[in-house]
Design a protein around this motif. Sequence first.
Motif, PDB file in Angstrom:
ATOM      1  N   SER A  24       0.410  -1.185  -0.017  1.00  0.00           N
ATOM      2  CA  SER A  24       0.106   0.275  -0.338  1.00  0.00           C
ATOM      3  C   SER A  24       0.810   1.217   0.106  1.00  0.00           C
ATOM      4  O   SER A  24       0.502   2.146  -1.498  1.00  0.00           O
ATOM      5  CB  SER A  24      -0.676  -0.051   1.143  1.00  0.00           C
ATOM      6  OG  SER A  24      -1.589  -0.937   0.931  1.00  0.00           O
ATOM      7  N   ASN A  82       2.107  11.529  -6.690  1.00  0.00           N
ATOM      8  CA  ASN A  82       1.960  10.076  -6.452  1.00  0.00           C
ATOM      9  C   ASN A  82       1.470   9.461  -8.174  1.00  0.00           C
ATOM     10  O   ASN A  82       1.043  10.047  -8.911  1.00  0.00           O
ATOM     11  CB  ASN A  82       0.895   9.655  -5.112  1.00  0.00           C
ATOM     12  CG  ASN A  82      -0.087  10.822  -5.539  1.00  0.00           C
ATOM     13  OD1 ASN A  82      -1.039  10.661  -6.357  1.00  0.00           O
ATOM     14  ND2 ASN A  82      -0.204  11.683  -4.775  1.00  0.00           N
ATOM     15  N   ALA A  83       1.037   7.942  -7.949  1.00  0.00           N
ATOM     16  CA  ALA A  83       0.597   7.202  -9.075  1.00  0.00           C
ATOM     17  C   ALA A  83      -0.967   7.941  -9.422  1.00  0.00           C
ATOM     18  O   ALA A  83      -0.914   8.477 -10.539  1.00  0.00           O
ATOM     19  CB  ALA A  83      -0.182   5.306  -8.897  1.00  0.00           C
ATOM     20  N   THR A  84      -2.373   8.372  -8.506  1.00  0.00           N
ATOM     21  CA  THR A  84      -3.250   9.058  -8.709  1.00  0.00           C
ATOM     22  C   THR A  84      -2.555  10.524  -9.611  1.00  0.00           C
ATOM     23  O   THR A  84      -3.813  10.438  -9.809  1.00  0.00           O
ATOM     24  CB  THR A  84      -3.936   9.088  -7.503  1.00  0.00           C
ATOM     25  OG1 THR A  84      -3.794   8.242  -6.568  1.00  0.00           O
ATOM     26  CG2 THR A  84      -4.958   9.249  -7.627  1.00  0.00           C
ATOM     27  N   TYR A 109      -7.839  -0.094  -9.811  1.00  0.00           N
ATOM     28  CA  TYR A 109      -7.704   1.038  -8.538  1.00  0.00           C
ATOM     29  C   TYR A 109      -8.864   1.268  -8.921  1.00  0.00           C
ATOM     30  O   TYR A 109      -9.925   2.262  -9.800  1.00  0.00           O
ATOM     31  CB  TYR A 109      -6.630   1.488  -9.195  1.00  0.00           C
ATOM     32  CG  TYR A 109      -6.010   1.652  -7.295  1.00  0.00           C
ATOM     33  CD1 TYR A 109      -6.298   0.804  -6.745  1.00  0.00           C
ATOM     34  CD2 TYR A 109      -6.007   3.640  -7.092  1.00  0.00           C
ATOM     35  CE1 TYR A 109      -5.433   1.891  -5.579  1.00  0.00           C
ATOM     36  CE2 TYR A 109      -5.664   3.901  -5.599  1.00  0.00           C
ATOM     37  CZ  TYR A 109      -5.526   2.693  -4.554  1.00  0.00           C
ATOM     38  OH  TYR A 109      -5.126   3.553  -3.783  1.00  0.00           O
ATOM     39  N   ASP A 160      -3.378  -1.995 -15.447  1.00  0.00           N
ATOM     40  CA  ASP A 160      -3.129  -2.127 -14.350  1.00  0.00           C
ATOM     41  C   ASP A 160      -2.246  -3.050 -14.836  1.00  0.00           C
ATOM     42  O   ASP A 160      -2.317  -3.992 -15.488  1.00  0.00           O
ATOM     43  CB  ASP A 160      -3.560  -2.729 -13.390  1.00  0.00           C
ATOM     44  CG  ASP A 160      -4.813  -1.312 -12.681  1.00  0.00           C
ATOM     45  OD1 ASP A 160      -5.080  -0.719 -13.265  1.00  0.00           O
ATOM     46  OD2 ASP A 160      -5.592  -1.821 -11.297  1.00  0.00           O
ATOM     47  N   VAL A 162       0.148  -4.256 -12.342  1.00  0.00           N
ATOM     48  CA  VAL A 162      -0.009  -5.097 -10.880  1.00  0.00           C
ATOM     49  C   VAL A 162      -1.088  -4.570 -10.518  1.00  0.00           C
ATOM     50  O   VAL A 162      -1.477  -3.343  -9.752  1.00  0.00           O
ATOM     51  CB  VAL A 162       1.258  -4.764  -9.614  1.00  0.00           C
ATOM     52  CG1 VAL A 162       0.917  -6.008  -8.770  1.00  0.00           C
ATOM     53  CG2 VAL A 162       2.045  -5.138 -10.179  1.00  0.00           C
ATOM     54  N   SER A 164      -4.501  -4.031  -8.015  1.00  0.00           N
ATOM     55  CA  SER A 164      -4.313  -3.262  -6.328  1.00  0.00           C
ATOM     56  C   SER A 164      -4.496  -5.309  -5.097  1.00  0.00           C
ATOM     57  O   SER A 164      -4.340  -4.953  -4.785  1.00  0.00           O
ATOM     58  CB  SER A 164      -4.490  -1.851  -5.976  1.00  0.00           C
ATOM     59  OG  SER A 164      -3.961  -2.113  -4.579  1.00  0.00           O
ATOM     60  N   ASP A 189      -1.474   1.821 -15.374  1.00  0.00           N
ATOM     61  CA  ASP A 189      -0.368   1.877 -14.282  1.00  0.00           C
ATOM     62  C   ASP A 189      -0.064   0.807 -14.023  1.00  0.00           C
ATOM     63  O   ASP A 189      -0.649  -0.135 -13.363  1.00  0.00           O
ATOM     64  CB  ASP A 189      -2.530   2.139 -13.374  1.00  0.00           C
ATOM     65  CG  ASP A 189      -2.171   2.758 -11.931  1.00  0.00           C
ATOM     66  OD1 ASP A 189      -1.288   2.355 -11.658  1.00  0.00           O
ATOM     67  OD2 ASP A 189      -3.936   2.675 -11.631  1.00  0.00           O
ATOM     68  N   ALA A 191       1.611   1.067 -10.627  1.00  0.00           N
ATOM     69  CA  ALA A 191       1.518   1.959  -9.358  1.00  0.00           C
ATOM     70  C   ALA A 191       2.129   0.783  -8.316  1.00  0.00           C
ATOM     71  O   ALA A 191       3.450   1.678  -7.293  1.00  0.00           O
ATOM     72  CB  ALA A 191       0.322   1.840  -8.603  1.00  0.00           C
ATOM     73  N   HIS A 192       2.306  -0.032  -8.759  1.00  0.00           N
ATOM     74  CA  HIS A 192       3.229  -1.426  -8.159  1.00  0.00           C
ATOM     75  C   HIS A 192       4.551  -1.621  -8.247  1.00  0.00           C
ATOM     76  O   HIS A 192       5.408  -2.317  -7.693  1.00  0.00           O
ATOM     77  CB  HIS A 192       2.225  -1.971  -6.849  1.00  0.00           C
ATOM     78  CG  HIS A 192       1.640  -2.301  -6.753  1.00  0.00           C
ATOM     79  ND1 HIS A 192       1.617  -1.996  -5.412  1.00  0.00           N
ATOM     80  CD2 HIS A 192      -0.263  -1.857  -7.117  1.00  0.00           C
ATOM     81  CE1 HIS A 192       0.363  -2.361  -4.473  1.00  0.00           C
ATOM     82  NE2 HIS A 192      -0.250  -1.912  -5.091  1.00  0.00           N
ATOM     83  N   ASN A 212       4.855   4.650  -9.301  1.00  0.00           N
ATOM     84  CA  ASN A 212       4.674   5.212  -8.096  1.00  0.00           C
ATOM     85  C   ASN A 212       6.873   4.912  -7.511  1.00  0.00           C
ATOM     86  O   ASN A 212       7.014   3.272  -7.827  1.00  0.00           O
ATOM     87  CB  ASN A 212       4.090   4.774  -6.639  1.00  0.00           C
ATOM     88  CG  ASN A 212       2.986   4.958  -6.394  1.00  0.00           C
ATOM     89  OD1 ASN A 212       3.077   6.052  -6.456  1.00  0.00           O
ATOM     90  ND2 ASN A 212       1.868   4.666  -6.000  1.00  0.00           N
ATOM     91  N   HIS A 214       7.524   5.465  -4.138  1.00  0.00           N
ATOM     92  CA  HIS A 214       6.991   5.557  -2.294  1.00  0.00           C
ATOM     93  C   HIS A 214       7.085   3.475  -1.693  1.00  0.00           C
ATOM     94  O   HIS A 214       6.890   3.623  -1.206  1.00  0.00           O
ATOM     95  CB  HIS A 214       6.710   6.057  -1.782  1.00  0.00           C
ATOM     96  CG  HIS A 214       4.869   6.751  -2.414  1.00  0.00           C
ATOM     97  ND1 HIS A 214       4.971   8.177  -3.167  1.00  0.00           N
ATOM     98  CD2 HIS A 214       3.789   6.276  -3.229  1.00  0.00           C
ATOM     99  CE1 HIS A 214       2.979   7.873  -3.133  1.00  0.00           C
ATOM    100  NE2 HIS A 214       2.801   6.525  -3.508  1.00  0.00           N
ATOM    101  N   LYS A 215       6.182   2.974  -3.167  1.00  0.00           N
ATOM    102  CA  LYS A 215       6.224   1.665  -2.595  1.00  0.00           C
ATOM    103  C   LYS A 215       7.188   0.746  -2.261  1.00  0.00           C
ATOM    104  O   LYS A 215       7.371   0.254  -1.113  1.00  0.00           O
ATOM    105  CB  LYS A 215       4.688   1.043  -3.690  1.00  0.00           C
ATOM    106  CG  LYS A 215       3.515   1.456  -3.590  1.00  0.00           C
ATOM    107  CD  LYS A 215       2.788   0.666  -4.720  1.00  0.00           C
ATOM    108  CE  LYS A 215       1.206   1.803  -4.587  1.00  0.00           C
ATOM    109  NZ  LYS A 215       0.407   1.695  -3.574  1.00  0.00           N
TER     110      LYS A 215
END
Length: 384
Positions: A24, A82-84, A109, A160, A162, A164, A189, A191-192, A212, A214-215
Amino acid sequence: MPFGHPMRALFALDPDIAFLNNGSFGACPLRVLEVQDAIRREMERQPVAFFADAAPGRIREAAGVLARFLGAAPEDTVFVENATAGMNAVLRSLSFAPGDEVLTTDHVYGAVRNVLAHLEARAGIRVVEAPLPWPARGEDEVVAAVEAGFGPRTRLLLVDHVASRSALVLPVARLVALARARGVPVLVDGAHAPGLLALDVPALGADWYVGNCHKWLFAPKGAAFLWARREAQAGLVPGVVSHGHGGGFAASFDWVGTRDLSSWLAVPAGIAFLEGIGAERLRARNHALALAMAETLAAAWGTEVGAPRSMLSAMAPVRVPGAPEASWEAGRALRRRLWQEHRVEVPVMPVGDALWARISAQAFNVPQDYRRLASALPALTAGA
Ligand SMILES: Cc1ncc(COP(=O)(O)O)c(C=O)c1O
């Protein structure tokens, strides 16, 4: 340094937690936080020189280090919060006519689905969610499900890398090929993905890729990126339009008003931390631990892992035992009880008609962390 408890000392994490949710929000190493602190102090020592003189070059330098890690060109790579924010920037920069379709999957997501809902209301688009078979059995089914969603009005494929909730690693390159064959642009996306998967962003063939730092890339919170193919950069604007507007892709995203730049500028320190361990070594170890622990949990609970090994990474979904209601609220309640009563942190989310615990494995995790989850959960769902 050996994985597990010795590595835990390198992080700010509470040592008493079984922290099974790196997915997360990640966990930032102390060494990277120190770099971030030093950048903050530098920023405050002479704020005008920092922002007016140094920042533009420093941002590009950090973006260059990140781009190299992603196999990308620095000028195609910009930081976002951030990804959002990255997903918003792309989706809200595109022009849609009423009735245009955006094809995605039912694993998209939630926050990104909200951006699409906003565009449904605002621009009259239609969102087509390809239903992915669940539990997953293989990539071919995913490709077939997405392929069936294309129509004459499809203007964008949003997938995506990966997912969520399910932790599924989607066959992005194959999905991009489907879209390319139909002349449909693709937004990924991811993000991960950075740090979690071996990643060569341009090689995937998409138009836009958001990820991201930061993950799984050990960066401080507030560090993410947007990559755009050269031909797909025109017209992209960040969520905050500021001084760089009209100056090209990098200029418009690099300056989005005065903000704390330390998270972006500390990204190279996160990458250095990862490379210090060995990116491939860490990935292999974390994947092996997550998959072995997912199988152990499923066996202990008499349930199942949601996807074959080939479609998972260092995150894996395990079906929760008992028959608790498959709702977000029931999942959140279980997560809260695991944390409050057992000091186990793991997300519990609905996918299909059941609840799934999505475990993560990061450098600091040890099998004992998962054993705590194995014994704690059944008592909480017994009779549910
Ligand atoms: C697939 C996906 N997209 C977007 C996000 C949002 O990331 P952030 O909160 O950093 O914007 C997440 C976070 O878990 C995610 O899993």
